[in-house]
Design a protein around this motif. Structure first.
Motif, PDB file in Angstrom:
ATOM      1  N   ARG A 194       0.830  -1.204   0.000  1.00 17.03           N
ATOM      2  CA  ARG A 194       0.000   0.000   0.000  1.00 17.03           C
ATOM      3  C   ARG A 194       0.868   1.258   0.000  1.00 17.03           C
ATOM      4  O   ARG A 194       0.480   2.281  -0.570  1.00 17.03           O
TER       5      ARG A 194
ATOM      6  N   THR B 141      -7.129   7.553  -1.344  1.00 19.53           N
ATOM      7  CA  THR B 141      -6.476   6.263  -1.133  1.00 19.53           C
ATOM      8  C   THR B 141      -5.640   6.242   0.141  1.00 19.53           C
ATOM      9  O   THR B 141      -5.807   5.366   0.995  1.00 19.53           O
TER      10      THR B 141
ATOM     11  N   GLU C  74      -7.513   6.234   3.533  1.00 15.82           N
ATOM     12  CA  GLU C  74      -8.393   5.145   3.956  1.00 15.82           C
ATOM     13  C   GLU C  74      -7.724   3.780   4.039  1.00 15.82           C
ATOM     14  O   GLU C  74      -8.319   2.845   4.575  1.00 15.82           O
ATOM     15  N   ILE C  75      -6.496   3.620   3.554  1.00 17.20           N
ATOM     16  CA  ILE C  75      -5.903   2.275   3.501  1.00 17.20           C
ATOM     17  C   ILE C  75      -4.910   2.007   4.634  1.00 17.20           C
ATOM     18  O   ILE C  75      -4.317   0.921   4.670  1.00 17.20           O
TER      19      ILE C  75
ATOM     20  N   VAL D 149      -6.493  -0.971  -3.522  1.00 19.29           N
ATOM     21  CA  VAL D 149      -7.269  -1.710  -2.517  1.00 19.29           C
ATOM     22  C   VAL D 149      -8.767  -1.520  -2.784  1.00 19.29           C
ATOM     23  O   VAL D 149      -9.220  -0.393  -2.968  1.00 19.29           O
TER      24      VAL D 149
ATOM     25  N   ALA E 207     -11.607  -0.633  -1.580  1.00 15.49           N
ATOM     26  CA  ALA E 207     -12.105   0.005  -0.356  1.00 15.49           C
ATOM     27  C   ALA E 207     -13.527   0.545  -0.487  1.00 15.49           C
ATOM     28  O   ALA E 207     -14.067   1.078   0.483  1.00 15.49           O
TER      29      ALA E 207
ATOM     30  N   ARG F  80     -16.762   0.176   2.133  1.00 18.57           N
ATOM     31  CA  ARG F  80     -16.291  -0.559   3.311  1.00 18.57           C
ATOM     32  C   ARG F  80     -15.936   0.413   4.425  1.00 18.57           C
ATOM     33  O   ARG F  80     -15.444   1.514   4.171  1.00 18.57           O
TER      34      ARG F  80
ATOM     35  N   SER G  88     -12.571  -1.917   8.512  1.00 19.73           N
ATOM     36  CA  SER G  88     -12.479  -3.182   7.789  1.00 19.73           C
ATOM     37  C   SER G  88     -11.393  -3.141   6.715  1.00 19.73           C
ATOM     38  O   SER G  88     -10.899  -4.174   6.283  1.00 19.73           O
ATOM     39  N   ILE G  89     -11.015  -1.937   6.288  1.00 15.03           N
ATOM     40  CA  ILE G  89      -9.934  -1.791   5.306  1.00 15.03           C
ATOM     41  C   ILE G  89      -8.575  -1.943   5.996  1.00 15.03           C
ATOM     42  O   ILE G  89      -7.666  -2.591   5.473  1.00 15.03           O
TER      43      ILE G  89
ATOM     44  N   THR H 286     -18.664  -4.570   7.492  1.00  6.16           N
ATOM     45  CA  THR H 286     -19.058  -3.476   6.627  1.00  6.16           C
ATOM     46  C   THR H 286     -20.574  -3.435   6.491  1.00  6.16           C
ATOM     47  O   THR H 286     -21.184  -4.442   6.170  1.00  6.16           O
TER      48      THR H 286
END
Length: 501
Positions: A288, A405, A408-409, A473, A475, A478, A482-483, A497
């Motif tokens: 990531r 991105t 959230e990852i 990812v 995402a 979600r 959960s990510i 989710t």
């Protein structure tokens, strides 16, 4: 639904305690409401100011270098050195305030960063020498960099999972509303029949201060992130805040909210160390991290290195007057905003991987085509502008998705710092070295040099698109937990989710 009573008194702060909470699930199952619009307006509209700021500087470069402007400065220094200092300040501010945001909370920092930005912009308007102008361009960027970290983390933690992608893209894309305003405003302010040469450009900065003060008044009503509160020992405040939001939404919709699904057990903490952040991002989430760097470097080169030199290209190759470049820039700025606006929903429906990779690849390929047409002499000022508007329709959606991105990852405790790091490193690569390199290429008057600049930007966008095709990812829709489960989680199990309604 758990609804603790509102006490009206400060709730106790506890650390090193283990709690189970449904706060993330309760936030994610909320329907869109007027409360969410308050968040969007209070936090997202600052990008309009950033767009106004950057565009005005690009468009007034020619005027500042003219005799009588009040500053002993050249056009190349404005688009090169001043632009690089602005970006250097933004990178420094992102790293400094990103750390403060994770440590002290989103709300405190999105107030402080806006105040820094406003003060520096006001002092830029009072510039009497080149060193003063350069210094406060750096400090203006310092405030904006902090905004990127504080605002993106707060937005993603307050917006429901079902809407997070499109909202984040549109908010980041709203930069270009400011760019349109800045372009049109510069036309008026640079008209010496209206304002003297040493006054008009100062008033543009002053107007930005006025707009910023209005945003500051609205922003005071945006709350702290409940997700940040419950991890940092303020679980009672988080529960009470979410309950008050739920009551407002129920009153607006006229119906009771459905029960939330999913709880998470976490061990509360005061702060997260740099070592833990670095280990998490670059060891636990190595793939990531590669994705984030690729996306940020690609878009930073395209925008900071080439797009903001667009005015110089028009004046150098097509003899467009400096007082009219704003019209052309307004067109490509409109294309930039329409991309996130029209494509944003697809990032939540079609999915992140398909949309991120396709927007980067399409913009890169279209830019290669533009470079060929420009090099062959087939373009005029109007057709070059049309080509750029199409390229940036896709590039803007892709660039906005880079911020989405990286916000959230990665785990909650590292979010603001992760945004800051990837923004700073990617932007330093493309935003500091880019203007210094490409200001020479695009202002040299040699067609081949500008073609080379276009091709470099196109290559990096295509490379980032290929990385996203393999590493992006999924995402969409979600929950953040959960990510990437919070580092503080006890069970290690992500929150389920919610099923989109």
């Amino acid at each position: 639904m758990h609804t603790p009573p509102a006490t009206g008194y400060p709730l106790p702060v506890t650390t090193n305690a283990t709690i189970t909470t449904s706060v993330p699930a309760r936030l994610d199952r909320l329907p869109w409401s007027r409360w969410h619009w308050t968040v969007v307006i209070g936090l997202g509209t600052v990008w309009i100011l950033d767009g106004l700021e950057v565009t005005v500087v690009g468009n007034i470069a020619g005027r500042l270098s003219e005799e009588g402007s009040g500053l002993p400065i050249t056009s190349g220094q404005v688009t090169g050195l001043a632009a690089a200092l602005y970006v250097a300040g933004a990178c420094s501010g992102a790293l400094f305030f990103g750390r403060m945001t994770d440590k002290f909370g989103r709300k405190k920092l999105f107030i402080v960063t806006l105040a820094v930005y406003l003060a520096a912009t006001a002092l830029t308007a009072l510039s009497f020498s080149s060193w003063w102008f350069f210094a406060f361009r750096f400090l203006t960027g310092f405030g904006i960099g902090g905004e990127y970290a504080a605002i993106n983390s707060a937005i993603d933690e307050l917006i429901p999972a079902t809407f997070r992608g499109r909202v984040d893209l549109i908010i980041n894309g709203s930069f270009w509303i400011g760019a349109v305003g800045g372009s049109l405003l510069s036309i008026l302010m640079l008209d010496t029949d209206v304002f003297p040469a040493d006054v008009g450009w100062r008033l543009t900065f002053a107007l930005g201060v006025v707009l910023g003060l209005v945003i500051l008044l609205v922003r005071r009503h945006v709350p702290e992130s409940p997700r940040w509160l419950f991890i940092h020992g303020r679980g009672g405040e988080a529960e009470e805040l979410v309950t008050s939001i739920e009551r407002r939404v129920e009153a607006e919709k006229g119906t009771e909210l459905p029960p939330s699904e999913g709880e998470i057990t976490i061990h509360q903490r005061e702060a997260t160390t740099f070592a833990e952040i670095a280990r998490t991002v670059f060891s636990d989430y190595r793939r990531r991290a590669v994705l984030g760097l690729a996306l940020f470097i690609g878009q930073a080169f395209l925008y900071n290195a080439i797009t903001f030199g667009f005015g110089a290209i028009l004046t150098t190759f097509f003899d467009v007057s400096t007082s009219h470049t704003g019209y052309f820039f307004a067109v490509i700025a409109a294309g930039n905003f329409m991309g996130p606006l029209l494509l944003g929903k697809l990032f939540d429906s079609v999915g992140r991987r398909v949309m991120i990779s396709s927007t980067y690849l399409l913009s890169g390929l279209l830019l290669f085509g533009t470079a060929w047409l420009f090099g062959a002499g087939h373009l005029t000022a109007n057709t070059l502008t049309a080509c750029w508007a199409v390229v940036l329709f896709f590039a803007s959606a892709g660039a906005s998705s880079a911020y989405l991105t990286v916000s959230e990852i990665f785990p909650m405790e590292t979010r603001a710092m992760a945004i800051a790091f990837f923004y700073a490193l990617g932007t330093a690569a493309g935003g500091i070295s880019g203007p210094l390199l490409f200001s020479g290429l695009t202002s040299s008057g040699v067609v081949g040099d500008t073609v080379l600049a276009f091709r470099i930007g196109a290559s990096l966008m295509c490379a980032a698109g290929l990385v996203a095709a393999f590493l992006a990812v999924p995402a969409e829709r979600r929950s953040l937990e959960s990510i990437a489960a919070p580092l503080s989680t006890r069970s290690g199990k992500p929150v389920p989710t919610p099923v989109p309604r």
